[in-house]
Design a protein around this motif. Structure first.
Motif, PDB file in Angstrom:
ATOM      1  N   ARG A 224       0.821  -1.204   0.000  1.00 59.21           N
ATOM      2  CA  ARG A 224       0.000   0.000   0.000  1.00 59.21           C
ATOM      3  C   ARG A 224       0.860   1.261   0.000  1.00 59.21           C
ATOM      4  N   ASP A 225       2.040   1.175   0.589  1.00 59.10           N
ATOM      5  CA  ASP A 225       2.973   2.300   0.531  1.00 59.10           C
ATOM      6  C   ASP A 225       3.716   2.317  -0.802  1.00 59.10           C
ATOM      7  N   ALA A 226       4.084   1.133  -1.273  1.00 59.26           N
ATOM      8  CA  ALA A 226       4.779   1.070  -2.562  1.00 59.26           C
ATOM      9  C   ALA A 226       3.881   1.538  -3.697  1.00 59.26           C
ATOM     10  N   ALA A 227       2.554   1.443  -3.501  1.00 58.52           N
ATOM     11  CA  ALA A 227       1.618   1.743  -4.583  1.00 58.52           C
ATOM     12  C   ALA A 227       1.757   3.177  -5.076  1.00 58.52           C
ATOM     13  N   TRP A 228       1.821   4.171  -4.144  1.00 60.69           N
ATOM     14  CA  TRP A 228       1.905   5.558  -4.613  1.00 60.69           C
ATOM     15  C   TRP A 228       3.245   5.849  -5.281  1.00 60.69           C
TER      16      TRP A 228
ATOM     17  N   ARG B  76       3.466   7.084  -9.201  1.00 60.12           N
ATOM     18  CA  ARG B  76       4.175   8.300  -9.600  1.00 60.12           C
ATOM     19  C   ARG B  76       5.340   8.000 -10.524  1.00 60.12           C
ATOM     20  N   LEU B  77       5.973   6.867 -10.341  1.00 64.63           N
ATOM     21  CA  LEU B  77       7.061   6.477 -11.238  1.00 64.63           C
ATOM     22  C   LEU B  77       6.526   6.260 -12.653  1.00 64.63           C
ATOM     23  N   LEU B  78       5.361   5.667 -12.766  1.00 61.44           N
ATOM     24  CA  LEU B  78       4.769   5.474 -14.093  1.00 61.44           C
ATOM     25  C   LEU B  78       4.380   6.811 -14.725  1.00 61.44           C
ATOM     26  N   VAL B  79       3.915   7.763 -13.917  1.00 61.68           N
ATOM     27  CA  VAL B  79       3.614   9.095 -14.452  1.00 61.68           C
ATOM     28  C   VAL B  79       4.892   9.752 -14.975  1.00 61.68           C
ATOM     29  N   ALA B  80       5.976   9.655 -14.196  1.00 60.05           N
ATOM     30  CA  ALA B  80       7.250  10.239 -14.622  1.00 60.05           C
ATOM     31  C   ALA B  80       7.708   9.629 -15.948  1.00 60.05           C
TER      32      ALA B  80
ATOM     33  N   VAL C 266      13.720   7.985 -23.390  1.00 60.26           N
ATOM     34  CA  VAL C 266      13.801   6.837 -22.489  1.00 60.26           C
ATOM     35  C   VAL C 266      14.827   7.179 -21.419  1.00 60.26           C
ATOM     36  N   HIS C 267      14.458   7.029 -20.147  1.00 59.76           N
ATOM     37  CA  HIS C 267      15.409   7.365 -19.075  1.00 59.76           C
ATOM     38  C   HIS C 267      16.603   6.418 -19.099  1.00 59.76           C
ATOM     39  N   GLY C 268      16.350   5.123 -19.184  1.00 61.95           N
ATOM     40  CA  GLY C 268      17.417   4.153 -19.380  1.00 61.95           C
ATOM     41  C   GLY C 268      18.175   3.716 -18.145  1.00 61.95           C
ATOM     42  N   ALA C 269      17.869   4.291 -16.977  1.00 62.65           N
ATOM     43  CA  ALA C 269      18.590   3.904 -15.753  1.00 62.65           C
ATOM     44  C   ALA C 269      17.665   4.040 -14.553  1.00 62.65           C
ATOM     45  N   VAL C 270      16.484   3.454 -14.663  1.00 63.98           N
ATOM     46  CA  VAL C 270      15.500   3.552 -13.582  1.00 63.98           C
ATOM     47  C   VAL C 270      15.863   2.537 -12.500  1.00 63.98           C
ATOM     48  N   PHE C 271      16.862   2.895 -11.707  1.00 65.48           N
ATOM     49  CA  PHE C 271      17.327   2.067 -10.600  1.00 65.48           C
ATOM     50  C   PHE C 271      16.980   2.768  -9.286  1.00 65.48           C
ATOM     51  N   PRO C 272      16.936   2.043  -8.175  1.00 67.40           N
ATOM     52  CA  PRO C 272      16.494   2.651  -6.912  1.00 67.40           C
ATOM     53  C   PRO C 272      17.257   3.908  -6.510  1.00 67.40           C
ATOM     54  N   GLU C 273      18.547   3.969  -6.806  1.00 61.85           N
ATOM     55  CA  GLU C 273      19.322   5.144  -6.415  1.00 61.85           C
ATOM     56  C   GLU C 273      18.970   6.382  -7.245  1.00 61.85           C
ATOM     57  N   HIS C 274      18.280   6.173  -8.366  1.00 57.81           N
ATOM     58  CA  HIS C 274      17.911   7.291  -9.229  1.00 57.81           C
ATOM     59  C   HIS C 274      16.447   7.698  -9.062  1.00 57.81           C
ATOM     60  N   VAL C 275      15.740   7.035  -8.163  1.00 61.09           N
ATOM     61  CA  VAL C 275      14.339   7.367  -7.897  1.00 61.09           C
ATOM     62  C   VAL C 275      14.270   7.973  -6.500  1.00 61.09           C
ATOM     63  N   LEU C 276      13.979   9.261  -6.424  1.00 60.74           N
ATOM     64  CA  LEU C 276      13.904   9.962  -5.143  1.00 60.74           C
ATOM     65  C   LEU C 276      12.443  10.211  -4.789  1.00 60.74           C
ATOM     66  N   ILE C 277      12.108   9.998  -3.531  1.00 61.85           N
ATOM     67  CA  ILE C 277      10.744  10.254  -3.079  1.00 61.85           C
ATOM     68  C   ILE C 277      10.744  11.274  -1.950  1.00 61.85           C
TER      69      ILE C 277
ATOM     70  N   THR D 242      -6.973   6.143  -1.334  1.00 59.56           N
ATOM     71  CA  THR D 242      -6.964   7.180  -0.304  1.00 59.56           C
ATOM     72  C   THR D 242      -5.523   7.529   0.023  1.00 59.56           C
ATOM     73  N   PHE D 243      -5.334   8.714   0.598  1.00 57.25           N
ATOM     74  CA  PHE D 243      -3.981   9.128   0.988  1.00 57.25           C
ATOM     75  C   PHE D 243      -3.542   8.331   2.215  1.00 57.25           C
ATOM     76  N   ARG D 244      -2.400   7.677   2.097  1.00 52.43           N
ATOM     77  CA  ARG D 244      -1.861   6.867   3.191  1.00 52.43           C
ATOM     78  C   ARG D 244      -0.553   7.506   3.646  1.00 52.43           C
ATOM     79  N   PRO D 245      -0.500   8.110   4.827  1.00 51.60           N
ATOM     80  CA  PRO D 245       0.747   8.754   5.292  1.00 51.60           C
ATOM     81  C   PRO D 245       1.904   7.754   5.297  1.00 51.60           C
ATOM     82  N   PHE D 246       3.056   8.247   4.879  1.00 53.40           N
ATOM     83  CA  PHE D 246       4.250   7.404   4.852  1.00 53.40           C
ATOM     84  C   PHE D 246       5.289   8.013   5.769  1.00 53.40           C
ATOM     85  N   THR D 247       5.814   7.215   6.674  1.00 50.42           N
ATOM     86  CA  THR D 247       6.783   7.708   7.667  1.00 50.42           C
ATOM     87  C   THR D 247       8.193   7.684   7.080  1.00 50.42           C
TER      88      THR D 247
END
Length: 341
Positions: free
Chosen positions: A186-190, A194-198, A208-219, A329-334
């Motif tokens: 449920r937290d990963a969902a938002w 948003r990653l798909l929108v980007a 094509v971004h070409g390097a969609v790795f965790p270190e390149h995705v900032l939340i 629904t909006f789910r707060p993320f800590t």
């Protein structure tokens, strides 16, 4: 108050001003340095304070040299270089601010001059996103302030990209480290949405971004924001990736999809594979069977069999999520707690 508004008349004035540092404005700083040098020079200081003058004059030299190394002149602004913010694959990110008005920025400086072309490429990509991409999605990529060449004392040139700071953001690598058993879907969902929108935004700009790795995705945990960074690996849809991230090139670790290893063209399906691997690894064993099945379809070896429209995929994902968890629904993320030490 700058030194221009506080005339220095005596040796003691100069000692006090030396301790206070230089004005932010480069021109005022240079004038301030000349005045201090004149008053603190051992030949002009009071005879009975020669030892103090020698020490102060030497300190002035060190302070001015340090400031000069921290000042970086560019076409639009002069920047005062700060601390290292992060170290990326090709470049080091430094905090900085404009000398004139202390506006906060980030300077992305390549560690090797041979990567200058990638810095130039990233600037061109960010400019395309800013001018061709839909304005309403602009926040999904960093904002380029300017890009310029800097020549060092040894003649080496580096292309420096100046970016707006991303305050309050953290990479998915930190999120994953804080949830070793897997993130609640449920937290990963938002983040996934948003990653798909980007990606959909970039693909409509034919990139094509070409390097969609965790270190390149900032939340941004509190605001549920997301920014995709490091666009120096991006390419036009249907062309080869210009460079690969070394640590993700081992095909046994499912870094890149097969078409990249086979030197095939990069498409929207390439980014979708990379993004789906990010989400799969983020959720781990926490993902329920419907989401696992959904991810398997996004990770098929053949790019032709894989989804290739991020917007359509987002709509399908929303259907799956609604069946699993009900209306969105909006789910707060800590925000993950900072580690001690």
């Amino acid at each position: 108050m700058t030194a221009d508004r506080e005339p220095l008349r005596t040796f003691d004035d100069a000692l006090t001003a030396l301790a206070a540092g230089f004005p932010a404005d480069p021109g005022a700083a240079a004038r301030h340095h000349r005045r201090l040098a004149r008053l603190l020079h051992p030949d002009t200081a009071p005879p009975d304070r020669a030892a103090q003058a020698n020490a102060a004059f030497a300190e002035l030299g060190r302070a001015w040299q340090h400031r000069s190394h921290r000042l970086i002149g560019a076409p639009r602004h002069t920047y005062v270089l700060g601390d290292i913010l992060a170290t990326g694959d090709l470049a080091t990110l430094h905090t900085a601010h404009t000398a004139a008005d202390r506006r906060a920025v980030v300077l992305k400086i390549p560690r090797r001059p041979r990567d200058n072309d990638l810095m130039t490429h990233e600037a061109a990509v960010l400019t395309r996103l800013d001018t061709v991409g839909e304005p309403r999605h602009r926040a999904y990529a960093p904002t380029l302030v300017e890009s310029f060449r800097q020549r060092s004392a040894d003649g080496t040139e580096r292309v420096i990209n100046v970016l707006e700071p991303l305050t309050g953001f953290l990479p998915l690598t930190e999120v994953a480290a804080a949830h070793p058993a897997g993130l609640d879907p449920r937290d990963a969902a938002w983040m996934w949405r948003r990653l798909l929108v980007a990606l959909g935004w970039a693909h409509r700009a034919r990139l094509v971004h070409g390097a969609v790795f965790p270190e390149h995705v900032l939340i941004h945990p509190e605001a549920h924001g997301l920014v995709l960074v490091d666009w120096c690996y991006a390419t036009a849809v249907g062309t080869h990736l210009p460079v690969l991230v070394d640590r993700h090139t081992d095909r046994h670790h499912d870094g890149y999809p097969p078409e990249v290893h086979h030197r095939g063209p990069a498409t929207a399906a390439t980014d979708i594979h990379l993004a789906s691997a990010c989400v799969r690894d983020l959720m781990g064993d926490q993902a329920p069977p419907p989401l696992r099945a959904f991810l398997r379809g996004c990770l098929l070896p053949s790019p032709e069999a894989r989804p290739h429209d991020a917007w359509a995929l987002l709509a399908e994902l929303d259907d799956v999520l609604e069946r699993l968890y009900g209306p969105r629904t909006f789910r707060p993320f800590t925000r993950p707690a900072a580690r001690a030490g």
